[in-house]
Motif scaffolding. Structure first.
Motif, short mmCIF file in Angstrom:
data_model
loop_
_atom_site.label_atom_id
_atom_site.label_comp_id
_atom_site.label_asym_id
_atom_site.label_seq_id
_atom_site.Cartn_x
_atom_site.Cartn_y
_atom_site.Cartn_z
N ARG A 12 0.89 -1.26 0.07
CA ARG A 12 -0.06 0.08 -0.11
C ARG A 12 0.72 1.19 -0.09
NH1 ARG A 12 -0.76 4.73 2.63
NH2 ARG A 12 -0.58 3.77 4.68
N ASP A 13 1.43 1.60 1.27
CA ASP A 13 2.25 2.95 1.13
C ASP A 13 3.52 2.45 0.29
OD1 ASP A 13 2.38 5.20 2.11
OD2 ASP A 13 2.91 4.86 4.19
N HIS A 201 4.08 4.37 12.77
CA HIS A 201 4.18 4.40 11.21
C HIS A 201 5.10 5.64 10.78
CE1 HIS A 201 2.29 3.96 6.90
NE2 HIS A 201 2.95 5.21 6.95
N HIS A 203 7.87 7.71 8.41
CA HIS A 203 8.77 7.71 7.09
C HIS A 203 10.10 8.30 7.45
CE1 HIS A 203 5.32 7.09 4.23
NE2 HIS A 203 4.93 7.13 5.40
N ASN A 237 9.60 4.28 3.86
CA ASN A 237 9.10 4.05 4.97
C ASN A 237 10.23 3.12 5.93
OD1 ASN A 237 6.65 4.26 3.24
ND2 ASN A 237 5.51 3.57 4.89
#
Ligand code: KIV
Ligand code: ZN
Length: 503
Positions: A12-13, A201, A203, A237
């Motif tokens: 997804r990301d 989460h 980055h 990420n």
């Protein structure tokens, strides 16, 4: 030991970042490998964002077992409905709803007041919870949000039924000590947090994604969201393999463990790199080619006396084994099929038979076949319908004059030949293919990597091409890099045709 959940968002990301897009079959392959790696949750996509994304989430939910499957959704009813529908057949479905909580995002992106944001979170989480037993809420841009407002938002989400609340460092702005303080603050000031799992989460814009994730674990987070090879928006990420191996190697500091099958790490990382055509940097932590190489004499001497002098973890722990010669020209079908099975591949009979023929053809060119070669062969199987199929090619190239290419292909079952002349051999071949193609493709990117080692290594070419508003990647694998180049271009052309791209 505290058990930390690994929420993988590679599909997804990771996938939404430039150059990392994958088609359905590629996503399924990655998802199956993530299940072998034993991640806790696979975020399979953002179901509402396109029919293609919906189908990928749905197929992964239907076919991948032993792992949770999540779909992202905005705090919008149609997003949540699409996520629930795509996840209907998942063994362990999770709807992941998100809404930004920072002043910057609320004012300029959402055009919503803080009160409206809170109301939307409450309603959306409750709505999702009615459709799915497992709901996660993410407060986008949490690290730049007002702390008390953030805790209020998370408290509401928990009260509405979220079992996991996530604090993303959306723009990679945080530092490890700040992350540690934030996690402690949230744990101390969020109502109901004792019955929820707190997730982070991170980055990697400032190169601190992994450090921030680890700081959060040290402060009490129970889930980390990450991607294989650290792919993702902008600088990416936090990298799954680095977080997992840091927790394992320094369990003395973190007192935490994951459920990851670490011996599958190397294979997972190589597999993804091959699929998206982005090679792993040699000095990449954990899985780079040099991660366990000892070049200097002093280091080599030390390692020979005792590996621990310069090695803090063993290559075997991440699945790096001696690249043993396993097969050769005299290996039969049985040995080949056994090797496929030992490597964990369960393939339909006709696919395995096709691979065996490719293996035999490779043995004529390459004396010894290693596990890496076998894996590359499996990865090269394309399930794209072959409208264009290479029959043969001839390329003449030199440094004094233009290159000449002559390509013969089956085009919709009919044999056709085209020739072209250009400044280089690859360009000449591509122009010849273009002259037979019904669509005009633009070559956006071309890369070449050796898949295995030594003079007889297999070369993989990855191209990115676009036409009619779609961009796809194509891969070609051969002992001969010109053949790899031609195959990659034809693979991309077939993909565009299967997407229905027309002139
Ligand atoms: O970075 C981010 O904030 C996200 C959320 C949607 C979780 O990816
Ligand atoms: Zn993100």
């Amino acid at each position: 030991m505290k058990r930390i959940k690994i929420f993988d968002t590679t599909l997804r990301d990771g996938e939404q970042s430039p150059g990392c897009s994958m088609n359905l079959n590629e996503k399924l392959k990655v998802a199956r490998q993530l299940a072998r790696l034993k991640v806790d949750i696979i975020e399979a996509g953002f179901a509402v964002s396109s029919p293609g994304d919906f189908e990928s989430v749905q197929r992964i939910a239907q076919e991948v077992r032993g792992v949770g499957v999540a779909s992202l959704a905005r705090c919008v009813q149609k997003d949540i409905d699409a996520a629930a529908e795509a996840l209907r057949e998942a063994e362990r479905p999770r709807i992941h709803v998100f809404l930004a909580t920072s002043p910057l995002h609320m004012q300029y992106k959402l055009h919503m007041s803080p009160e409206q944001v809170l109301e939307s979170i409450q309603k959306s989480v409750a709505y999702a919870r009615n459709l799915c037993a497992d709901v996660e809420f993410s407060a986008e841009d949490a690290t730049r949000s007002d702390r008390d407002f953030l805790c209020q938002a998370l408290s509401l989400a928990i009260a509405a039924g979220a079992a996991t609340v996530n604090i993303p460092d959306t723009v990679g702005y945080s530092t490890p000590s700040e992350m540690q303080e934030l996690v402690r603050y949230v744990l101390a000031h969020t109502d109901g947090i004792e019955r929820a799992c707190l997730s982070v989460h991170c980055h990697d814009d400032l190169g601190m994604g992994v450090a921030n994730s680890l700081a959060a674990v040290a402060a009490g987070a129970g889930q980390v969201e990450c991607t294989v090879n650290g792919i993702g928006e902008r600088a990416g990420n936090a990298s799954l393999e680095e977080i997992v191996m840091a927790l394992k190697t320094r369990s003395d500091r973190y007192g935490a463990e994951t459920g990851i099958e670490t011996r599958q790490i190397f294979r997972t990382c190589r597999h993804l790199a091959r699929i998206i055509g982005q090679p792993i940097a040699p000095n990449k932590a954990i899985v780079g080619a040099n991660a366990f190489a000892h070049e200097s004499g002093i280091h080599q001497h030390g390692v020979l006396q005792n590996r621990e002098t310069y090695e803090i973890m063993s290559p075997e722990d991440v699945g790096i084994t001696e690249n043993n010669i396993v097969l050769g020209k005299h290996s039969g079908r049985h040995a080949f099929l056994e090797r496929l099975s030992a490597l964990g591949y369960r393939l339909p009979e006709e696919v395995a038979e096709g691979l065996f023929s490719q293996f035999k053809a490779l043995c004529d060119k390459k004396k010894y076949i290693t596990d890496f070669d076998v894996e590359a062969l499996v990865d090269s199987i394309s399930q794209t319908k072959k409208v264009f199929e290479l029959e043969n090619y001839k390329i003449i190239s030199g440094n004094q004059e233009d290159s000449m290419a002559m390509i013969t292909m089956k085009v919709y079952g009919e044999r056709k030949t085209a020739a072209a002349q250009a400044g280089g051999p690859v360009l000449a071949a591509y122009q010849a293919i273009d002259s037979l193609s019904p669509i005009q493709m633009k070559l956006e990117d071309y890369s070449i990597n050796s898949v295995t080692e030594g003079q007889d290594a297999l070369g993989q070419v990855t191209v990115k091409v676009s036409a009619g508003g779609s961009t796809v990647s194509g891969r070609g694998l051969s002992f001969d890099i010109l053949e790899s180049s031609v195959l990659a271009y034809i693979h991309a052309l077939n993909k565009l045709l299967s997407l229905g791209v027309a002139q």
